[in-house]
Scaffold this active site. Structure first.
Site, PDB file in Angstrom:
ATOM      1  N   CYS A   1       0.686   3.100   6.093  1.00 46.92           N
ATOM      2  CA  CYS A   1       0.992   1.742   6.552  1.00 46.92           C
ATOM      3  C   CYS A   1       0.838   0.787   5.368  1.00 46.92           C
ATOM      4  O   CYS A   1       0.150   1.092   4.405  1.00 46.92           O
ATOM      5  CB  CYS A   1       0.039   1.341   7.675  1.00 46.92           C
ATOM      6  SG  CYS A   1      -1.695   1.420   7.201  1.00 46.92           S
TER       7      CYS A   1
ATOM      8  N   HIS B   1      -9.458   3.160  -1.384  1.00 46.94           N
ATOM      9  CA  HIS B   1      -8.026   2.841  -1.304  1.00 46.94           C
ATOM     10  C   HIS B   1      -7.616   1.827  -2.378  1.00 46.94           C
ATOM     11  O   HIS B   1      -7.542   0.635  -2.113  1.00 46.94           O
ATOM     12  CB  HIS B   1      -7.731   2.316   0.111  1.00 46.94           C
ATOM     13  CG  HIS B   1      -6.351   1.794   0.312  1.00 46.94           C
ATOM     14  ND1 HIS B   1      -5.227   2.370  -0.232  1.00 46.94           N
ATOM     15  CD2 HIS B   1      -5.894   0.732   1.029  1.00 46.94           C
ATOM     16  CE1 HIS B   1      -4.159   1.689   0.127  1.00 46.94           C
ATOM     17  NE2 HIS B   1      -4.534   0.681   0.891  1.00 46.94           N
TER      18      HIS B   1
ATOM     19  N   CYS C   1       0.810  -1.224   0.000  1.00 49.16           N
ATOM     20  CA  CYS C   1       0.000   0.000   0.000  1.00 49.16           C
ATOM     21  C   CYS C   1       0.841   1.270   0.000  1.00 49.16           C
ATOM     22  O   CYS C   1       0.320   2.362  -0.214  1.00 49.16           O
ATOM     23  CB  CYS C   1      -0.942   0.007   1.195  1.00 49.16           C
ATOM     24  SG  CYS C   1      -2.112  -1.354   1.133  1.00 49.16           S
TER      25      CYS C   1
HETATM   26  C1  LIG Z   1      -2.303  -1.122   4.486  1.00 47.33           C
HETATM   27  C2  LIG Z   1      -3.746  -1.094   4.156  1.00 47.33           C
HETATM   28  O1  LIG Z   1      -4.251  -0.183   3.610  1.00 47.33           O
HETATM   29  S1  LIG Z   1      -4.651  -2.429   4.697  1.00 47.33           S
HETATM   30  C3  LIG Z   1      -6.277  -2.214   4.045  1.00 47.33           C
HETATM   31  C4  LIG Z   1      -6.425  -3.016   2.809  1.00 47.33           C
HETATM   32  N1  LIG Z   1      -7.838  -3.024   2.446  1.00 47.33           N
HETATM   33  C5  LIG Z   1      -8.674  -3.959   2.878  1.00 47.33           C
HETATM   34  O2  LIG Z   1      -8.306  -4.870   3.600  1.00 47.33           O
HETATM   35  C6  LIG Z   1     -10.092  -3.825   2.433  1.00 47.33           C
HETATM   36  C7  LIG Z   1     -10.993  -3.877   3.626  1.00 47.33           C
HETATM   37  N2  LIG Z   1     -12.395  -3.788   3.208  1.00 47.33           N
HETATM   38  C8  LIG Z   1     -13.131  -4.874   2.924  1.00 47.33           C
HETATM   39  O3  LIG Z   1     -12.651  -6.002   2.922  1.00 47.33           O
HETATM   40  C9  LIG Z   1     -14.591  -4.664   2.602  1.00 47.33           C
HETATM   41  O4  LIG Z   1     -14.787  -3.379   2.088  1.00 47.33           O
HETATM   42  C10 LIG Z   1     -15.463  -4.867   3.868  1.00 47.33           C
HETATM   43  C11 LIG Z   1     -15.363  -6.322   4.324  1.00 47.33           C
HETATM   44  C12 LIG Z   1     -15.040  -3.939   4.998  1.00 47.33           C
HETATM   45  C13 LIG Z   1     -16.917  -4.527   3.559  1.00 47.33           C
HETATM   46  O5  LIG Z   1     -17.295  -5.262   2.463  1.00 47.33           O
HETATM   47  P1  LIG Z   1     -18.822  -5.322   2.034  1.00 47.33           P
HETATM   48  O6  LIG Z   1     -19.626  -5.906   3.143  1.00 47.33           O
HETATM   49  O7  LIG Z   1     -18.870  -5.961   0.705  1.00 47.33           O
HETATM   50  O8  LIG Z   1     -19.155  -3.776   1.937  1.00 47.33           O
HETATM   51  P2  LIG Z   1     -20.391  -3.075   1.297  1.00 47.33           P
HETATM   52  O9  LIG Z   1     -19.907  -2.059   0.369  1.00 47.33           O
HETATM   53  O10 LIG Z   1     -21.377  -4.084   0.779  1.00 47.33           O
HETATM   54  O11 LIG Z   1     -20.997  -2.337   2.562  1.00 47.33           O
HETATM   55  C14 LIG Z   1     -21.764  -3.036   3.511  1.00 47.33           C
HETATM   56  C15 LIG Z   1     -22.912  -2.133   3.920  1.00 47.33           C
HETATM   57  O12 LIG Z   1     -22.379  -1.002   4.589  1.00 47.33           O
HETATM   58  C16 LIG Z   1     -22.916   0.177   4.023  1.00 47.33           C
HETATM   59  N3  LIG Z   1     -21.931   1.247   4.177  1.00 47.33           N
HETATM   60  C17 LIG Z   1     -20.633   1.222   3.792  1.00 47.33           C
HETATM   61  N4  LIG Z   1     -20.046   2.379   4.109  1.00 47.33           N
HETATM   62  C18 LIG Z   1     -20.964   3.150   4.718  1.00 47.33           C
HETATM   63  C19 LIG Z   1     -20.953   4.451   5.274  1.00 47.33           C
HETATM   64  N5  LIG Z   1     -19.845   5.201   5.276  1.00 47.33           N
HETATM   65  N6  LIG Z   1     -22.092   4.917   5.810  1.00 47.33           N
HETATM   66  C20 LIG Z   1     -23.227   4.163   5.824  1.00 47.33           C
HETATM   67  N7  LIG Z   1     -23.293   2.919   5.317  1.00 47.33           N
HETATM   68  C21 LIG Z   1     -22.171   2.424   4.762  1.00 47.33           C
HETATM   69  C22 LIG Z   1     -23.177  -0.198   2.584  1.00 47.33           C
HETATM   70  O13 LIG Z   1     -24.140   0.638   1.999  1.00 47.33           O
HETATM   71  C23 LIG Z   1     -23.695  -1.604   2.734  1.00 47.33           C
HETATM   72  O14 LIG Z   1     -25.052  -1.544   3.111  1.00 47.33           O
HETATM   73  P3  LIG Z   1     -26.096  -2.566   2.465  1.00 47.33           P
HETATM   74  O15 LIG Z   1     -25.638  -3.937   2.894  1.00 47.33           O
HETATM   75  O16 LIG Z   1     -27.394  -2.139   3.064  1.00 47.33           O
HETATM   76  O17 LIG Z   1     -26.005  -2.357   0.995  1.00 47.33           O
END
Ligand SMILES: CC(=O)SCCNC(=O)CCNC(=O)[C@H](O)C(C)(C)COP(=O)(O)OP(=O)(O)OC[C@H]1O[C@@H](n2cnc3c(N)ncnc32)[C@H](O)[C@@H]1OP(=O)(O)O
Length: 429
Positions: A415, A385, A92
């Site tokens: 990070c 991201h 990242c």
């Molecule tokens: C060094 C680094 O950077 S490490 C980081 C690396 N990145 C990662 O690991 C990615 C991490 N993220 C993920 O794995 C995924 O995005 C997760 C698991 C967190 C979520 O995945 P999903 O469940 O598919 O997310 P999805 O987009 O469907 O959102 C789930 C719900 O939350 C809601 N939601 C998401 N964000 C918001 C928000 N800001 N406000 C209100 N509701 C929200 C969505 O609308 C959705 O609602 P719904 O089910 O009624 O449609």
């Protein structure tokens, strides 16, 4: 004429709007998006046909055919094909690493100009076959006769055909980034409310910046998208509080991380134009800022002694000590929001007497960041991201912010997977 100083300056940036994965950019490849962001930058600065010093880029999720993705992007762009290019891999932190690398090359006098770039697409993630099938396919590609080919192909079993899906799992622990962070979040006692507040602030900051036109000369619309699609301008603490926990459900402590306070899987690309002061002056470009110094750190997370994403907690104190600076000397803090709790864990570590004494070898707490200076234009929670594109987004944003506001100094901290972190000091030029 005075001798060239080769001092590298940041001249501007360009990115495509970031989009949630498997949506608008589902059919775009890393190469498409990287080429587009470079072309947008080239067009903005009138560099078509120019031979640049070097272009550095990268992607975290790369196909095996992309052995030099950045060079391919240059060949497909409006730059002269005589522009050299290379890929960098730092998870990242890749985008920031490309900026640091080209800055160092310009400062060393090796090149006069460069484009630092990064791209990632979770929609176009490579699917890998298992070792059994891979070995058979490689043997098949070497077979010379039909009989040989039929004998080798007969070894393929249905079970071998299951692809290995891409994941954000750490190879040495098998845990995802989110699961690792859930453990760190619990260890540091970061509350759900604090995470949701940070997420809300990120959306509000980014929405304000878009509304004020801040990104007008930093983002080029792409495939019909003109704003970051993850941005929720109407986000609220109430809507965030309703979301169910997604990581850490198996931990003894209550799980606090949700889709709202974690970065979503995102597609996007970003690029930054760099040049020596002389090159910038020759082209009539106004320097925005410069990278003054950078520091990487790594932590031993495998046995759980340290949190996977905690390396910046070590890199920042080292970077500031080397430059004789404290948090009070900074006007802006651009801390990549891998998860809201990642940022909050870093802040907590720097404020902790115990961490500062035992891990940093200091007499007392390292310091407290003025929260009004933290990610003023939002960050990854709101923008999304696309792993290797985040560094370019942050550097271009903070360089322009310093210029626009007349502020002096920004601390950038990212990070990365593998227990690493890369940090940099950016100063107005
Ligand atoms: C060094 C680094 O950077 S490490 C980081 C690396 N990145 C990662 O690991 C990615 C991490 N993220 C993920 O794995 C995924 O995005 C997760 C698991 C967190 C979520 O995945 P999903 O469940 O598919 O997310 P999805 O987009 O469907 O959102 C789930 C719900 O939350 C809601 N939601 C998401 N964000 C918001 C928000 N800001 N406000 C209100 N509701 C929200 C969505 O609308 C959705 O609602 P719904 O089910 O009624 O449609």
């Amino acid at each position: 004429m005075s001798a060239p100083t080769h001092r590298a300056v940041i001249l501007g940036g360009n990115r495509i709007p970031f989009a949630r994965s498997n949506k608008q950019y589902a059919k775009a490849s890393n190469l498409d998006m990287l080429t587009s962001t470079i072309d947008g930058l080239v067009a903005r600065f009138g560099l078509a046909g120019e031979t640049m010093g070097e272009v550095a880029g990268g992607a975290v999720l790369k196909h095996s055919k992309d052995f030099n993705l950045t060079r391919e992007a240059v060949l497909g762009s409006a730059l002269s094909p005589t522009t050299p290019a290379f890929d960098i891999g730092q998870a990242c932190a890749t985008g920031l690493e490309t900026v640091v690398s080209l800055t160092n090359k310009i400062n060393a006098g090796q090149i006069e100009s460069g484009i630092a770039a990064g791209v990632d697409s979770a929609s176009d993630a490579p699917i890998v076959v298992g070792d059994s099938l891979r070995e058979i396919l490689l043997e098949l590609s070497r077979a010379k006769t039909l009989t040989q080919r039929m004998r080798i192909a007969a070894q393929i079993r249905p079970a071998y055909l299951a692809p290995q899906a891409p994941s954000t799992g750490e190879p040495r622990t098998g845990l995802s980034m989110g699961e690792h962070q859930a453990i760190t979040t619990a260890a540091w006692g970061i509350s759900r409310e604090a995470q949701d507040e940070l997420a809300l602030a990120s959306h509000q900051g980014l929405a304000r910046a878009w509304d004020e036109g801040f990104f007008d000369d930093l983002v080029t619309p792409y495939l019909g998208v003109s704003r970051d699609t993850n941005l929720r301008a109407d986000s609220s603490l109430e809507s965030l509080a309703k979301l169910s926990p997604v990581f850490g459900k198996r931990l003894p402590e209550p799980a606090t991380m949700t889709a709202g306070n974690s970065t979503p899987l995102t597609d996007g690309a970003a690029s930054v134009l760099l040049g020596s002061e002389e090159w910038a002056a020759d082209h009539g470009f106004t320097p925005l800022a410069r990278i003054v110094d950078a520091e990487a750190a790594a932590v031993d997370f495998v046995d759980g002694a340290e949190g996977l994403l905690m390396a910046p907690a070590y890199a920042v104190p080292r970077l500031l000590a080397r430059n004789g600076l404290t948090f009070e000397d900074f006007d802006v803090f651009e801390i990549h929001e891998a998860f809201a709790s990642t940022v909050l864990c870093h802040l907590a570590a720097w404020e902790s007497e115990e961490f500062s004494r035992e891990k940093l070898g200091l007499d007392g707490p390292f310091g407290t960041i003025d929260r009004t200076k933290l990610n003023p234009l939002g960050s990854s929670l709101a923008a999304g991201h696309p792993f290797a594109a985040t560094g370019g987004r942050i550097i271009a944003t903070t360089a322009k912010y310093l210029k626009l506001t007349g502020k002096k100094r920004s601390l950038v901290s990212i990070c990365a997977a593998g227990g690493q972190g890369l940090t940099a000091i950016v100063e107005a030029a």
